[in-house]
Design a protein around this motif. Structure first.
Motif, mmCIF file in Angstrom:
data_model
loop_
_atom_site.group_PDB
_atom_site.id
_atom_site.type_symbol
_atom_site.label_atom_id
_atom_site.label_comp_id
_atom_site.label_asym_id
_atom_site.label_seq_id
_atom_site.Cartn_x
_atom_site.Cartn_y
_atom_site.Cartn_z
ATOM 1 N N ALA A 29 0.806 -1.220 0.000
ATOM 2 C CA ALA A 29 0.000 0.000 0.000
ATOM 3 C C ALA A 29 0.842 1.273 0.000
ATOM 4 N N ALA A 30 2.128 1.169 0.220
ATOM 5 C CA ALA A 30 2.987 2.352 0.328
ATOM 6 C C ALA A 30 2.880 3.297 -0.869
ATOM 7 N N PRO A 31 2.839 2.807 -2.110
ATOM 8 C CA PRO A 31 2.726 3.743 -3.236
ATOM 9 C C PRO A 31 1.406 4.512 -3.260
ATOM 10 N N LEU A 36 4.697 8.667 0.646
ATOM 11 C CA LEU A 36 5.475 7.440 0.774
ATOM 12 C C LEU A 36 5.784 6.796 -0.565
ATOM 13 N N GLY A 37 4.996 7.080 -1.553
ATOM 14 C CA GLY A 37 5.125 6.379 -2.825
ATOM 15 C C GLY A 37 5.865 7.175 -3.869
#
Length: 64
Positions: A29-31, A36-37
């Motif tokens: 889910a980071a992106p 974060l992405g």
């Protein structure tokens, strides 16, 4: 005396799998999370914002 670091470590297979799944979910889910992405902000963006804010602050102080 030397003590083995993992001697008192107790973890179940379920706990290990639960933690691994949570870490995999966060990584996947980071992106999608802003900041974060791939759309990560750069220092130049922050510096431009700070300069703009400082200019507005100086203008506001001149008027007082």
């Amino acid at each position: 005396m030397y003590r083995h670091a993992y001697r008192n470590f107790v973890a179940s297979r379920r706990a290990f799998l639960r933690q691994s799944a949570a870490l995999a979910g966060i990584t996947a889910a980071a992106p999608l999370i802003p900041g974060l992405g791939a759309g990560r902000l750069s220092a130049a963006d922050g510096a431009a914002y700070a300069n703009e804010l400082w200019a507005k602050t100086k203008e506001g102080l001149k008027g007082d």
